[in-house]
Design a protein around this motif. Structure first.
Motif, PDB file in Angstrom:
ATOM      1  N   GLN A  71      29.391  37.053  29.995  1.00  0.00           N
ATOM      2  CA  GLN A  71      29.356  37.242  31.442  1.00  0.00           C
ATOM      3  C   GLN A  71      30.535  38.093  31.908  1.00  0.00           C
ATOM      4  N   SER A  72      31.736  37.805  31.377  1.00  0.00           N
ATOM      5  CA  SER A  72      32.913  38.592  31.768  1.00  0.00           C
ATOM      6  C   SER A  72      32.773  40.038  31.324  1.00  0.00           C
ATOM      7  N   GLN A  74      29.994  41.667  30.811  1.00  0.00           N
ATOM      8  CA  GLN A  74      28.974  42.323  31.626  1.00  0.00           C
ATOM      9  C   GLN A  74      29.539  42.716  32.988  1.00  0.00           C
ATOM     10  N   ALA A  75      30.399  41.852  33.548  1.00  0.00           N
ATOM     11  CA  ALA A  75      31.034  42.190  34.829  1.00  0.00           C
ATOM     12  C   ALA A  75      31.950  43.402  34.670  1.00  0.00           C
ATOM     13  N   TRP A  76      32.684  43.466  33.549  1.00  0.00           N
ATOM     14  CA  TRP A  76      33.526  44.624  33.263  1.00  0.00           C
ATOM     15  C   TRP A  76      32.696  45.894  33.190  1.00  0.00           C
ATOM     16  N   ASN A  78      29.767  46.519  34.403  1.00  0.00           N
ATOM     17  CA  ASN A  78      29.218  46.879  35.710  1.00  0.00           C
ATOM     18  C   ASN A  78      30.265  47.555  36.589  1.00  0.00           C
ATOM     19  N   ASP A  79      31.508  47.023  36.551  1.00  0.00           N
ATOM     20  CA  ASP A  79      32.578  47.637  37.339  1.00  0.00           C
ATOM     21  C   ASP A  79      32.904  49.042  36.840  1.00  0.00           C
ATOM     22  N   SER A  82      30.238  51.689  37.622  1.00  0.00           N
ATOM     23  CA  SER A  82      30.077  52.030  39.031  1.00  0.00           C
ATOM     24  C   SER A  82      31.233  52.875  39.566  1.00  0.00           C
ATOM     25  N   GLN A 182      33.724  51.191  27.983  1.00  0.00           N
ATOM     26  CA  GLN A 182      32.463  50.455  27.938  1.00  0.00           C
ATOM     27  C   GLN A 182      32.033  50.196  26.500  1.00  0.00           C
ATOM     28  N   ARG A 289      41.151  38.783  35.177  1.00  0.00           N
ATOM     29  CA  ARG A 289      40.415  40.016  34.905  1.00  0.00           C
ATOM     30  C   ARG A 289      40.143  40.176  33.424  1.00  0.00           C
ATOM     31  N   GLY A 292      38.267  36.256  32.584  1.00  0.00           N
ATOM     32  CA  GLY A 292      37.431  35.630  33.588  1.00  0.00           C
ATOM     33  C   GLY A 292      38.124  34.428  34.222  1.00  0.00           C
ATOM     34  N   ASP A 297      28.885  28.556  34.823  1.00  0.00           N
ATOM     35  CA  ASP A 297      27.875  28.385  35.854  1.00  0.00           C
ATOM     36  C   ASP A 297      26.738  27.503  35.341  1.00  0.00           C
TER      37      ASP A 297
END
Length: 331
Positions: A71-72, A74-76, A78-79, A82, A182, A289, A292, A297
Motif C-alpha cells: 500500500q505504501s 503504491q501510494a509512492w 501514484n505520487d 502524478s 518508480q 513517508r 507509512g 485498514d
C-alpha cells in the motif's frame, strides 16, 4: 462428491470447533449425533495449541506487513507518477528568479500540465534539512532551484517532447520524470512480497510438520481404539473424520488466538512509528513517508481472518492425510 458433502457429519464438525465445555452447551439440534470416539485430550495438547497460535501470529504479521508495504509503495508510485520535477542549475546564472519565471510560464502552457509550483530558495533548503540539518551554511551553498509540475494522469503530456524543448530553450535546466524511482520502488515491493511469501511457506511447512507429528502421536496412543474400530468394520473415512474434527477445532482456536495477537500488534504499530520518528515534526513526517503510518485498514484485517481459515484448513487436511497414511501402515 455431492453425496459426500451431504452426508458429512457437519454437527460433529461444529462441535469440534468449540472447547468441550462450550460444545456441551450447544442446542440439541446442533449437538453431534454420535459420541466422540477419540478422547480430545489425546489429540490436542496445550503445547500444540501454543505452537499453532505462534505460527498463526507470524503468518498474520507477515501478511499484514507485506500488505502495508504494498500500500505504501503504491501510494509512492501514484505520487511520483502524478508529478515531474524541473531542476535549474544556479551556477553561472545571473538572474535565477527571472529564469524560474520563464520556465514556469513555459511549463504552464504545455498540454497535460495541471499545475506549476516554483519552489523558493527556502523551500529547496528545507528539503535538505532531514539530511544536512538546519544550518546557516545552507544559504551559502549553490542549491538547485526546483519547479514541481503536476500532470494529468488520465491525459499525461509528452515528457520527452517537454524535456527536449527545455534543453533547447533554456540552459542548465533538466527534467526528472521519476521513472527510475518508480522502478526502484516496484523492485523493492516485489522483493518484500517474495520474502513474505517465503516466510508464509515456511510457516505452512512447519505447521504441517507439527500436525503430522501430532497425528502420528495421537494414532499411536489410540492404537487400541483404532484396531477395535477396524475390527467392527469402520472404514478409513470414518476414523479420519474423528481426528480431523479435533484438529480443525484446534486450528480455528489457535488461529484466532494468533490473529487477535497480531491485530493488537498492528493497532500498536502507529505508536511505534511515531516513536521511531523521534517526536520531531520533520523526522516523523519523513518516517511516515518512508514506511507509512503503520495503520492497517479493513482489507488488511481481512487477511488475518483469511490466515485463520488457511491454518484451520491445513490442520484438518494434514490430519486426514496423516491418519490415512498411518492406517495404511496397519494393513
Amino acid at each position: 462428491m455431492i453425496s459426500d458433502i451431504r452426508d458429512y457429519p457437519w454437527s460433529n464438525l461444529l462441535a469440534g470447533l468449540l472447547p468441550a465445555r462450550l460444545a456441551a452447551r450447544l442446542p440439541e439440534g446442533v449437538q453431534p449425533k454420535t459420541a466422540q470416539i477419540v478422547p480430545p485430550g489425546s489429540v490436542a495438547g496445550n503445547a500444540l495449541t501454543v505452537v499453532i497460535a505462534i505460527m498463526s501470529f507470524l503468518a498474520c504479521l507477515t501478511a499484514g506487513a507485506v500488505y502495508m508495504i504494498n500500500q505504501s509503495a503504491q501510494a509512492w508510485v501514484n505520487d511520483l507518477s502524478s508529478e515531474i520535477t524541473v531542476e535549474l542549475d544556479p551556477i553561472d546564472t545571473a538572474d535565477i528568479e527571472k529564469k524560474m519565471t520563464l520556465v514556469a510560464l513555459f511549463l504552464a502552457k504545455q498540454k497535460g500540465v495541471t499545475r506549476v509550483k516554483p519552489l523558493t530558495a527556502e523551500d529547496s533548503a528545507k528539503l535538505l534539512e532531514p539530511w544536512l540539518g538546519q544550518s546557516d551554511a545552507l544559504s551559502a551553498l549553490p542549491i538547485p532551484r526546483l519547479i514541481a509540475v503536476e500532470i494529468d494522469r488520465s491525459s499525461p503530456p509528452d515528457i520527452a517532447l517537454i524535456k527536449n524543448a527545455l534543453t533547447q530553450n533554456f540552459e542548465g535546466v533538466t527534467l526528472d520524470d521519476h521513472r527510475r524511482w518508480q522502478t526502484e520502488i516496484k523492485t523493492l515491493t516485489r522483493s518484500a512480497a517474495l520474502a513474505g511469501l517465503s516466510v508464509l511457506g515456511l510457516v505452512a511447512a512447519a505447521t504441517v510438520a507439527v500436525i503430522v507429528s501430532a497425528t502420528s502421536s495421537a494414532m499411536a496412543s489410540n492404537r487400541a481404539i483404532i484396531e477395535v474400530l477396524h475390527f467392527v468394520g469402520a472404514n478409513e473415512r470414518f476414523i479420519s473424520r474423528e481426528f480431523e474434527r479435533h484438529f480443525l477445532g484446534l486450528g480455528v482456536r489457535a488461529g484466532l488466538v494468533g490473529a487477535v495477537a497480531a491485530t493488537i500488534a498492528f493497532m500498536a504499530l502507529p505508536y511505534l512509528v511515531q516513536m521511531l520518528g523521534g517526536g520531531g515534526s520533520v523526522t516523523a513526517a519523513e518516517t511516515q513517508r518512508l514506511i507509512g503510518t503503520g495503520e492497517l485498514d479493513f482489507p488488511g484485517y481481512l487477511l488475518c481472518v483469511l490466515v485463520v481459515v488457511v491454518v484451520a484448513a491445513i490442520c484438518m487436511l494434514t490430519s486426514r492425510l496423516g491418519v490415512v497414511r498411518v492406517l495404511k501402515s496397519y494393513e
